[in-house]
Motif scaffolding. Structure first.
Motif, PDB file in Angstrom:
ATOM      1  N   VAL A  78      -1.492  -3.000  -5.127  1.00 15.84           N
ATOM      2  CA  VAL A  78      -2.433  -3.555  -4.159  1.00 15.84           C
ATOM      3  C   VAL A  78      -3.776  -2.859  -4.305  1.00 15.84           C
ATOM      4  O   VAL A  78      -3.839  -1.624  -4.383  1.00 15.84           O
ATOM      5  CB  VAL A  78      -1.912  -3.391  -2.717  1.00 15.84           C
ATOM      6  N   ALA A  79      -4.852  -3.633  -4.326  1.00 13.20           N
ATOM      7  CA  ALA A  79      -6.195  -3.050  -4.329  1.00 13.20           C
ATOM      8  C   ALA A  79      -6.419  -2.302  -3.023  1.00 13.20           C
ATOM      9  O   ALA A  79      -5.927  -2.709  -1.960  1.00 13.20           O
ATOM     10  CB  ALA A  79      -7.247  -4.145  -4.492  1.00 13.20           C
ATOM     11  N   LEU A  80      -7.162  -1.217  -3.087  1.00 14.90           N
ATOM     12  CA  LEU A  80      -7.390  -0.400  -1.897  1.00 14.90           C
ATOM     13  C   LEU A  80      -7.930  -1.232  -0.733  1.00 14.90           C
ATOM     14  O   LEU A  80      -7.496  -1.066   0.414  1.00 14.90           O
ATOM     15  CB  LEU A  80      -8.366   0.734  -2.226  1.00 14.90           C
ATOM     16  N   SER A  81      -8.862  -2.127  -1.003  1.00 12.68           N
ATOM     17  CA  SER A  81      -9.465  -2.920   0.072  1.00 12.68           C
ATOM     18  C   SER A  81      -8.469  -3.839   0.756  1.00 12.68           C
ATOM     19  O   SER A  81      -8.690  -4.274   1.889  1.00 12.68           O
ATOM     20  CB  SER A  81     -10.629  -3.738  -0.476  1.00 12.68           C
ATOM     21  N   ASP A  82      -7.332  -4.134   0.100  1.00 12.18           N
ATOM     22  CA  ASP A  82      -6.331  -5.033   0.678  1.00 12.18           C
ATOM     23  C   ASP A  82      -5.194  -4.293   1.376  1.00 12.18           C
ATOM     24  O   ASP A  82      -4.356  -4.920   2.040  1.00 12.18           O
ATOM     25  CB  ASP A  82      -5.730  -5.924  -0.410  1.00 12.18           C
ATOM     26  N   ILE A  83      -5.128  -2.971   1.235  1.00 12.60           N
ATOM     27  CA  ILE A  83      -3.995  -2.225   1.786  1.00 12.60           C
ATOM     28  C   ILE A  83      -3.919  -2.296   3.312  1.00 12.60           C
ATOM     29  O   ILE A  83      -2.819  -2.459   3.860  1.00 12.60           O
ATOM     30  CB  ILE A  83      -4.004  -0.770   1.269  1.00 12.60           C
ATOM     31  N   PRO A  84      -5.032  -2.209   4.070  1.00 18.06           N
ATOM     32  CA  PRO A  84      -4.887  -2.334   5.529  1.00 18.06           C
ATOM     33  C   PRO A  84      -4.211  -3.639   5.940  1.00 18.06           C
ATOM     34  O   PRO A  84      -3.318  -3.632   6.803  1.00 18.06           O
ATOM     35  CB  PRO A  84      -6.336  -2.267   6.029  1.00 18.06           C
ATOM     36  N   ALA A  85      -4.605  -4.758   5.341  1.00 18.85           N
ATOM     37  CA  ALA A  85      -3.996  -6.042   5.680  1.00 18.85           C
ATOM     38  C   ALA A  85      -2.522  -6.073   5.285  1.00 18.85           C
ATOM     39  O   ALA A  85      -1.684  -6.634   6.010  1.00 18.85           O
ATOM     40  CB  ALA A  85      -4.753  -7.180   4.997  1.00 18.85           C
ATOM     41  N   GLU A  86      -2.191  -5.468   4.138  1.00 19.06           N
ATOM     42  CA  GLU A  86      -0.794  -5.423   3.709  1.00 19.06           C
ATOM     43  C   GLU A  86       0.049  -4.592   4.675  1.00 19.06           C
ATOM     44  O   GLU A  86       1.184  -4.956   5.003  1.00 19.06           O
ATOM     45  CB  GLU A  86      -0.702  -4.845   2.291  1.00 19.06           C
ATOM     46  N   ILE A  87      -0.495  -3.472   5.131  1.00 14.85           N
ATOM     47  CA  ILE A  87       0.226  -2.634   6.092  1.00 14.85           C
ATOM     48  C   ILE A  87       0.467  -3.400   7.389  1.00 14.85           C
ATOM     49  O   ILE A  87       1.580  -3.429   7.931  1.00 14.85           O
ATOM     50  CB  ILE A  87      -0.558  -1.335   6.359  1.00 14.85           C
TER      51      ILE A  87
END
Length: 349
Positions: free
Chosen positions: A325-334
């Motif tokens: 996962v790209a860093l910018s997408d990790i909050p949404a993934e969490i």
């Protein structure tokens, strides 16, 4: 291979000598010059184009923090900050890490000169391989989620990170709502810098950030940082989990160890979301694989957004990470993995 070329920047001749002595003990490293201030450093950078810079946080004239800001804007390069583990020095070092420095190392205290900068050579060799970008280029615009957008499903998030992790963690927390799922973080960092890291995060973002304490109950909206030093951070308990600090030897080369955190959660793996961020080495890969086998959601930061794609790479290669996962997408993934209501799928890129 050509040796890694290092420029030492420190106003103290004694500190420069200690750093030089330590670096010259490794034949893979060449000290190409020394500077006592920013002006001298600027000239030597132009002359030698070093691979790595060691930079004192507190210098007369232009401070190390201000000089780092200039470097990352004009000529981004791997920088290791050198700082006294005082409140003022550690706060500046954490700020430097957030602004693009690769890592930080504490200056020796009185009586510790013989063992000064013991791990500096490994930090320099790691820094030479880092993916260095300007801060503006490396940061994506954060996507903010409000408290009203999120309803927690009782899953707990565990994050492990190392080199480059301070900025990555900050970017993740910036994208989380105040009522985020509880998060336990093991970040490889000298213990003296961690209180400043927690204080910095607390002053900037909605969730509560605290250094973990033994027996501290895990609650929604709170992020717990491993305090480091002599202790590993673990998760303990079943229905009412709490933080556990374990005094033990280094594991996977580190204390605190990501493997120790992840492996402690295997009994409740179905309630866990685990994340491995940027960092050198393999710490966390073994523990993530055990969590995945137990039913946890497991993800690793992708190569393009990692400063050092070591820990995430090993977790991906050994099958521990389900996806990159790209860093910018990790909050949404969490949030997608820890909320009750399903989140609409993102558009494919």
């Amino acid at each position: 291979m050509n040796p890694v070329r290092v420029l030492i920047v420190d106003d103290s001749a004694t500190m420069r000598g200690l750093i030089r002595f330590r670096l010259r003990s490794d034949p893979r490293i060449e000290v190409v010059g020394e500077a006592a201030n920013a002006e001298e450093a600027r000239n030597l950078i132009t002359r030698y184009s070093p691979d790595v810079l060691t930079l004192d946080v507190e210098m007369p004239g232009k401070s190390g923090l201000d000089f780092l800001r200039e470097i990352m804007r004009v000529q981004p390069m791997p920088v290791i900050m050198v700082s006294a583990e005082t409140q003022r020095g550690s706060a500046a070092a954490v700020e430097a890490l957030s602004r693009g420095a690769i890592d930080c190392i504490g200056k020796p205290r009185s009586g510790e000169v013989n063992n000064a900068f013991g791990n500096l050579t490994s930090l320099v060799l790691t820094a030479a391989t880092a993916n260095v970008r300007s801060r503006a280029e490396g940061r994506a615009a954060p996507v903010h989620f409000t408290a009203e957008d999120f309803e927690w499903n009782k899953k707990i998030v565990l994050i492990g990170s190392s080199t480059g992790g301070v900025d990555a963690i900050e970017q993740i927390i910036a994208g989380l709502p105040i009522n985020c799922p509880p998060i336990l973080i093991t970040q490889h960092m000298p213990a003296g810098f961690l209180p400043s890291f927690a204080q910095r995060l607390n002053s900037r973002y909605g969730p509560r950030i605290t250094l973990a304490e033994d027996g501290l109950q895990i609650q929604q909206g709170t992020i717990y940082l491993a305090p480091g030093g002599e202790y590993h951070l673990q998760i303990s308990g079943g229905l009412r989990p709490s933080c556990k600090l374990l005094a033990a030897e280094k594991v996977s080369g580190h204390r605190p160890s990501v493997d120790m955190l992840f492996e402690s959660a295997v009994p409740i793996a179905e309630r866990i979301v685990s994340v491995i961020l940027t960092g050198m080495g393999h710490d966390g890969a073994r523990g993530m694989l055990a969590l995945r086998r137990g039913g946890a959601v497991c993800m690793a930061q992708d190569e393009a957004s990692s400063v050092v794609w070591g820990m995430p790479r090993i977790a991906w290669q050994n099958g521990g990470a389900q996806n990159l996962v790209a860093l910018s997408d990790i909050p949404a993934e969490i949030l997608g993995a820890t909320e009750r209501k399903p989140r609409p799928a993102r558009n494919a890129t």
